[in-house]
Motif scaffolding. Sequence first.
Motif: not given
Length: 270
Positions: A56-60
């Motif tokens: 899953r894409p993560l912001w950090d």
Amino acid sequence: MPTDTSADDSSLRLLAVSELEIEGRLLDASNVALRVWVTDGETRMSAVYKPIRGERPLWDFPDGSLAGREWASWLISDLTGWGFVPPTVLRDGPLGTGTVQQWVGPLDGRHDPEFVRIDSPNDVPEGNIAVLSAQDEADRPLVVSHADTPRLRSLATFDAVLNNADRKASALLADDEEFWAIDHGLCLHHEEKLRTVFWGFAGDPIEDADLIVLQALSAQLQETEVVDQLGSVLDAAELDALSSRVHALLATGVMPEVPFDRHPLPWPLW
């Protein structure tokens, strides 16, 4: 793909080159994690395959980087001799490149070594270290505590090296009287992100045996072969931060203190 290390060569070879037979998906994992079997003749091993395309894409954290961090964490575990992380390789599979890690702990997936507990204040086991006070739905006081053993202290040192942003209680799997540590995708960021349930060791002196390990690791991180291996999955800033964390632990000789400028605990704790 990087796979050469000093761990059990036969296990690594089996994980690296055998065809992956998918048994099913682990539904409690936040990213795609598949239970697979690897087979070579009469040798058959259960493993977990985490394809990059299932992250899953993560912001950090950079997209598609978690598998590489899992593999790098295993490499550091192997280089230090701490041996917390099960044999792991980074390779191609049915859903593309990902990590394949030897399955550890009970085959039914249960893991309850009780290294971390929630109790009423009077029921905290003797020798456990309190980490967090809370209340239940009836406003009764509760205490989150963890055990205090030499191996758990070494694990906390390992997590400080990795800058582990997600050390949950469920990421420890019992194996007889010892344990394995899994789920290291959120590690080795260049920014400070340590989040752990084992803050009870904060500010304590690092064990002498672990300082010896850190001294050896500091030297290993200057070796061309090790730099090249880690550099295949980490960027320059992350490599520099890794070395800096090891140097800081050696310079202070104590475990990191709990930060007050950010959230220090993983969520959920289990």
